[in-house]
Enzyme design. Structure first.
Site, PDB file in Angstrom:
ATOM      1  N   GLY A   1       0.800  -1.223   0.000  1.00  0.00           N
ATOM      2  CA  GLY A   1       0.000   0.000   0.000  1.00  0.00           C
ATOM      3  C   GLY A   1       0.831   1.271   0.000  1.00  0.00           C
ATOM      4  O   GLY A   1       0.299   2.366   0.197  1.00  0.00           O
TER       5      GLY A   1
ATOM      6  N   ARG B   1      -2.892  13.482  -5.530  1.00  0.00           N
ATOM      7  CA  ARG B   1      -3.331  13.658  -6.913  1.00  0.00           C
ATOM      8  C   ARG B   1      -4.649  14.408  -6.946  1.00  0.00           C
ATOM      9  O   ARG B   1      -5.517  14.207  -6.092  1.00  0.00           O
ATOM     10  CB  ARG B   1      -3.507  12.271  -7.527  1.00  0.00           C
TER      11      ARG B   1
ATOM     12  N   ARG C   1     -12.733   5.170 -14.082  1.00  0.00           N
ATOM     13  CA  ARG C   1     -11.951   4.439 -15.071  1.00  0.00           C
ATOM     14  C   ARG C   1     -12.861   3.563 -15.904  1.00  0.00           C
ATOM     15  O   ARG C   1     -13.992   3.259 -15.487  1.00  0.00           O
ATOM     16  CB  ARG C   1     -10.932   3.542 -14.343  1.00  0.00           C
TER      17      ARG C   1
ATOM     18  N   ASP D   1      -8.034  -0.323 -16.263  1.00  0.00           N
ATOM     19  CA  ASP D   1      -8.121   0.337 -14.952  1.00  0.00           C
ATOM     20  C   ASP D   1      -7.248   1.591 -14.896  1.00  0.00           C
ATOM     21  O   ASP D   1      -7.350   2.367 -13.949  1.00  0.00           O
ATOM     22  CB  ASP D   1      -7.727  -0.627 -13.823  1.00  0.00           C
ATOM     23  N   ASN D   2      -6.396   1.780 -15.892  1.00  0.00           N
ATOM     24  CA  ASN D   2      -5.571   2.986 -15.925  1.00  0.00           C
ATOM     25  C   ASN D   2      -6.037   3.941 -17.016  1.00  0.00           C
ATOM     26  O   ASN D   2      -5.268   4.784 -17.482  1.00  0.00           O
ATOM     27  CB  ASN D   2      -4.107   2.612 -16.150  1.00  0.00           C
TER      28      ASN D   2
HETATM   29  P1  AMP Z   1      -1.054  -0.052 -11.592  1.00  0.00           P
HETATM   30  O1  AMP Z   1      -0.899  -0.917 -12.785  1.00  0.00           O
HETATM   31  O2  AMP Z   1       0.210   0.571 -11.084  1.00  0.00           O
HETATM   32  O3  AMP Z   1      -2.113   0.988 -11.815  1.00  0.00           O
HETATM   33  O4  AMP Z   1      -1.542  -0.968 -10.365  1.00  0.00           O
HETATM   34  C1  AMP Z   1      -2.422  -2.034 -10.544  1.00  0.00           C
HETATM   35  C2  AMP Z   1      -3.080  -2.400  -9.245  1.00  0.00           C
HETATM   36  O5  AMP Z   1      -2.112  -2.765  -8.262  1.00  0.00           O
HETATM   37  C3  AMP Z   1      -3.928  -1.312  -8.618  1.00  0.00           C
HETATM   38  O6  AMP Z   1      -5.049  -1.937  -8.071  1.00  0.00           O
HETATM   39  C4  AMP Z   1      -3.022  -0.740  -7.560  1.00  0.00           C
HETATM   40  O7  AMP Z   1      -3.753  -0.136  -6.510  1.00  0.00           O
HETATM   41  C5  AMP Z   1      -2.293  -1.986  -7.086  1.00  0.00           C
HETATM   42  N1  AMP Z   1      -0.972  -1.678  -6.514  1.00  0.00           N
HETATM   43  C6  AMP Z   1       0.121  -1.219  -7.130  1.00  0.00           C
HETATM   44  N2  AMP Z   1       1.144  -1.079  -6.265  1.00  0.00           N
HETATM   45  C7  AMP Z   1       0.693  -1.447  -5.052  1.00  0.00           C
HETATM   46  C8  AMP Z   1       1.260  -1.523  -3.735  1.00  0.00           C
HETATM   47  N3  AMP Z   1       2.532  -1.197  -3.487  1.00  0.00           N
HETATM   48  N4  AMP Z   1       0.470  -1.980  -2.720  1.00  0.00           N
HETATM   49  C9  AMP Z   1      -0.805  -2.322  -2.944  1.00  0.00           C
HETATM   50  N5  AMP Z   1      -1.397  -2.282  -4.160  1.00  0.00           N
HETATM   51  C10 AMP Z   1      -0.671  -1.848  -5.200  1.00  0.00           C
HETATM   52 MG    MG Z   2      -3.522   2.010 -11.708  1.00  0.00          MG
END
Ligand code: AMP
Ligand code: MG
Length: 476
Positions: free
Chosen positions: A116, A166, A173, A243-244
């Protein structure tokens, strides 16, 4: 002044979640301009208190949002904010609403084993990139501030942790709609649709299913414009999962992103994108693919599937057509071609082939052509020898034009300055070493005027010596 607006979508969509309280936090970077012009106008104590989790926003309950997502083409039904807390929304200048979200603020029910947290480096990158993108004219989420947490996070070793604050018009999304479709939650989806229309497509007046079709059409248009902007400035997002992808067409999630230097449509930076799914030239196809996933989700709101598919397909076809038109116009403008003739396509193709073969720097090649036309700063942006004969063809082709009009056209689309990857890394290294960066201030000021052709330090303009080895990483 502050409120929580996602709660109406249900407690599974917006899950109550408290950010960590970082008592040793310090504000490392603050975007004063954003603080002022959005009407937020926080004093430094408020910035620290609200963004370190030490105080909650008045009248707000912090939430983490749930969403699904296609990650590299594979559907994941439940992703959600694994390290982000949406602490509240406010109505700013001219009635514009902004969400304030903390990233790296602790584990949530969506963390799936992740910590997190966020390391300092990626937080700094997000601050620089989102600010630079805004000035480059690219729709984007904003970074209000970066705070140190006073704690370490474990990545390749122990590194300082940070929180990114942010700000965005909303955090909806494609994956948010996918989640509600999966749950068959028609009521929540209608509400989400209304929230998006209110925020970004206010002029949609049609009702009933026409409203859904109009919304989808506008999302496609927003994504199409975004892709053209990314192409224009050489931005590679790196992880264009559904999701992004914000439906409002703003760039979000500056994770493994980078600016293209040596030109190639197949350029990839992200260490996990071994197939090149999100390569530079693939991005428009992926945006359209992501829109198609949104269309599938929106079927939930439509009575006749057959008619809906027809209408959504039409919007997707319009996306392609608008993109193709914009794409041609883009190269035309980049080369200063004020009208179009039959041989122009091969002139463009020949240049792009030369640039690919010789890995010519994307920004400097077009800045060079612009400076050449301006008849100034030619030493700052020397034209590559490899362009050879092509230059004479281009000069002959553009000879007839008014140089002033040509220059104005080219300056609008050819940045003189971009946030180069190596400099971003240098600034990050400064922060890891000293907790600050002396060179960042002047660079950030310069990055506010990226289309202003003036004398600039060579260091800001020089591409990385060996661009092919630069790699970026997700989830850092
Ligand atoms: P992203 O591709 O970076 O947008 O992340 C994909 C998913 O992984 C999202 O649901 C993020 O919230 C989760 N995520 C990424 N990094 C972490 C982290 N260090 N701890 C918990 N969840 C993460
Ligand atoms: Mg993301």
């Amino acid at each position: 002044m502050f409120y929580s607006r996602y709660k109406e979508l249900g407690e599974e969509f917006a899950v109550l979640a408290e950010p960590n309280i970082f008592t040793q936090s310090e504000v490392l970077l603050i975007n004063e301009q954003l603080n002022e012009c959005t009407g937020l106008k926080w004093q430094s104590e408020e910035v620290l208190q609200y963004l370190s989790g030490q105080a909650s926003l008045p009248d707000c309950e912090s939430v983490s949002l749930a969403y699904s997502g296609h990650q590299f083409g594979h559907f994941n039904p439940l992703l959600g904010d694994g390290r982000a807390h949406l602490i509240g929304t406010f109505t700013g200048t001219e009635g514009v609403e902004y969400d304030i979200q903390l990233k790296g603020s602790g584990a949530t029910s969506f963390s799936r084993g992740g910590d997190g947290l966020c390391a300092l480096g990626p937080a700094i990158r997000e601050f620089i990139m989102s600010q630079a993108m805004l000035s480059l004219g690219v729709p984007t989420t904003h970074c209000l501030a970066v705070l140190s947490t006073g704690q370490t996070v474990y990545r390749q070793g122990h590194v300082p942790g940070a929180v990114v604050a942010r700000m965005a018009r909303n955090h909806v999304r494609v994956g948010s709609f996918q989640l509600l479709a999966l749950k068959q939650d028609k009521t929540a989806m209608s509400e989400l649709l209304e929230l998006c229309i209110r925020d970004s497509f206010e002029d949609i007046t049609s009702q009933g299913e026409e409203r859904v079709y109009a919304f989808f059409n506008r999302v496609c248009q927003a994504q199409c414009s975004l892709m053209l902007k990314w192409l224009q400035v050489g931005f590679i997002h790196g992880v264009m999962n559904t999701d992004n992808t914000l439906v409002n067409g703003e760039t979000i999630d500056y994770g493994p992103c980078a600016m293209m230097e040596g030109f190639s449509f197949s350029r990839v930076f992200s260490s996990i994108d071994s197939q090149g799914r999100y390569a530079f030239g693939q991005q428009p196809n992926i945006a359209s693919w992501n829109c198609a996933r949104l269309a599938e989700s929106l079927l939930l709101l439509c009575e006749s599937e057959e008619e809906a598919i027809e209408r959504f397909s039409k919007s997707l076809a319009d996306f392609s057509e608008a993109f193709n038109q914009g794409y041609r116009q883009l190269w035309q403008d980049k080369l200063g071609l004020l009208d179009w003739n039959d041989e122009d396509q091969s002139l463009i193709n020949e240049l792009l082939e030369l640039m690919t073969t010789h890995k010519l720097d994307y920004t400097n090649t077009f800045a060079g052509l612009t400076a050449h036309t301006m008849n100034t700063l030619r030493d700052q942006y020397p034209l590559a020898n490899e362009l050879g004969n092509w230059l004479s063809k281009w000069s002959a082709r553009t000879e007839q034009y008014s140089k002033d009009i040509m220059i104005n056209t080219m300056k609008m689309v050819n940045p003189a300055l971009i946030p180069r990857n190596e400099l971003v890394e240098e600034v990050i290294a400064d922060f890891y070493r000293d907790g600050k960066s002396e060179q960042l201030r002047d660079w950030l000021i310069a990055l506010k005027s990226p289309y202003d052709y003036r004398s600039l330090p060579q260091k800001w303009l020089t591409p990385q010596s060996d661009t092919t080895h630069y790699q970026t990483f997700c989830g850092t």
